[in-house]
Design an enzyme around this catalytic site. Structure first.
Site, PDB file in Angstrom:
ATOM      1  N   LYS A 123      -7.497  -5.862 -10.683  1.00  0.00           N
ATOM      2  CA  LYS A 123      -6.439  -5.879  -9.680  1.00  0.00           C
ATOM      3  C   LYS A 123      -5.361  -6.909 -10.006  1.00  0.00           C
ATOM      4  CE  LYS A 123      -9.033  -3.825  -5.969  1.00  0.00           C
ATOM      5  NZ  LYS A 123      -9.245  -3.683  -4.558  1.00  0.00           N
ATOM      6  N   LYS A 130     -11.537   6.326 -11.995  1.00  0.00           N
ATOM      7  CA  LYS A 130     -11.953   6.625 -10.616  1.00  0.00           C
ATOM      8  C   LYS A 130     -10.726   6.955  -9.767  1.00  0.00           C
ATOM      9  CE  LYS A 130     -11.686   2.317  -8.058  1.00  0.00           C
ATOM     10  NZ  LYS A 130     -12.188   1.473  -7.016  1.00  0.00           N
ATOM     11  N   LYS A 149      -6.527   4.365  -4.777  1.00  0.00           N
ATOM     12  CA  LYS A 149      -5.192   4.375  -4.175  1.00  0.00           C
ATOM     13  C   LYS A 149      -4.187   3.652  -5.054  1.00  0.00           C
ATOM     14  CE  LYS A 149      -5.269   0.262  -1.366  1.00  0.00           C
ATOM     15  NZ  LYS A 149      -6.615  -0.276  -1.487  1.00  0.00           N
TER      16      LYS A 149
END
Ligand code: AQP
Length: 332
Positions: A112, A195, A198
């Site tokens: 992230k 995967k 969002k």
């Protein structure tokens, strides 16, 4: 009854199919057999910048979707994380128990922060797995129903629980991950190597449950498969087709082997058409139910307030015991 705890971020607006099949679906089933605690994790949401009005609206929207998916406040405890201040309080204690190197090894943080640019990532994003440790330990959860991407955080939770118990005396239950093999990882429809997520998926690869059903059907029909024609479950060799089979199997309750048999001699088009129909049948009532809960925000808020009260009773007890063990002077 064994206890389960899990949470979902309110950030995206709509839940996506990975959230639902990987986590929320199991939550609904587990409320029948377990003492279940589920929360909308708004404290986790602010690890990245949020617009305040949107965050508030998305928190209600997340709760509405959880209810629409089948959570029943009579059968489980449903609440908003920030309504229970003990999460942040135990989070601090856990921060002080975690090694810097240990926190640096969390792959979710690496992924992230890389996306945002390491310099822009907040300290909150760095320590969010440790807040998650506190989320779980506060409720003495036995199991944590999540997708595969969360496994490492549950391992960290076990490590920290053991460390605390070893240092201060037995205080916390060691939780186990509850990850169903079949749906542990739902893949992006356009890139079945990654995967569904969002932040990483393109709009065409991501199925948002609140999208127009027609748009969803279109995405299913244009899912990436392969140049072969046989419908066979083979995640390594045929990731796209296998992902579609997993989704269809889970939503219909038909085993993958049976589906393979049924599609013998048929092409990918047939599989996609059937899945598109099943998806539309699933999301249409889901959207309507979500809207019903949103249309009555007073009931929704009071239901969440009741949930927070139930959650606090458990959380406060664990926190008091933890503070005592750590050696904090009790406030008279
Ligand atoms: N693709 C997935 N397959 C299976 N499970 C998944 N989960 C998420 N994606 C998949 C599971 O959903 C639960 C809630 O996750 P979250 O609160 O992290 O929700 P999110 O932020 O919307 O999830 P994303 O899309 O994965 O976010 P980013 O892109 O920010 O990383 C968890 O139990 C998770 O495992």
């Amino acid at each position: 009854r064994p206890r389960v705890l899990s949470g979902i971020q309110p950030t995206a607006g709509s839940f996506h199919l990975g959230n639902y099949l990987g986590a929320v679906r199991q939550w609904v089933a587990l409320q029948e057999t377990h003492d279940a605690f589920y929360m909308v994790v708004d404290l986790h949401a602010i690890t990245v910048p949020q617009d305040p009005a949107e965050l508030r609206a998305n928190t209600r929207l997340a709760a509405a979707q959880l209810l629409a998916a089948g959570l029943d406040p009579e059968r489980c405890t449903l609440f908003v994380q920030s309504h229970v201040p003990e999460h942040a309080q135990l989070g601090w204690v856990m921060n002080c128990l975690t090694g810097f190197g240990e926190a640096s090894r969390m792959t979710q943080f690496k992924d992230k922060s890389a996306k945002q640019g390491a310099e822009r990532a907040t300290v909150g994003l760095f320590t969010y797995p440790i807040l998650q440790v506190a989320d779980i330990l506060l409720y003495q959860a036995d199991q944590v129903p999540v997708g595969e991407d969360q496994r490492q955080h549950i391992e960290l939770t076990r490590d920290l629980a053991e460390r605390f118990n070893g240092r201060f005396g037995r205080t916390f239950t060691l939780p186990a991950p509850y990850i169903l093999k079949e749906t542990a990882k739902i893949y992006d429809l356009q890139d079945p190597q990654i995967k569904m997520s969002k932040s990483a998926s393109t709009p065409k690869g991501l199925i948002n449950l609140l999208d127009e059903p027609k748009a969803t059907a279109k995405k299913v029909k244009s899912a990436v498969t392969d140049t072969d024609t046989v419908i066979r479950f083979d995640p390594a060799g045929k990731p796209g087709v296998s992902n579609l089979l997993t989704i269809l199997s889970t939503l219909t309750g038909t085993g993958v082997a049976e589906l393979e048999q049924g599609y013998e001699g048929k092409g990918y088009g047939a599989l996609k058409t059937d899945l598109a129909e099943v998806m539309v049948d699933f999301v249409t009532p889901f959207r309507a139910r979500t809207q019903e809960f949103l249309d009555d925000p007073e009931t929704l808020d009071s239901l969440l307030a009741k949930g927070a009260e139930k959650a606090r009773a458990v959380a406060a007890e664990t926190l008091a015991q933890t503070y005592d063990r750590v050696g904090f002077l009790p406030a008279k």
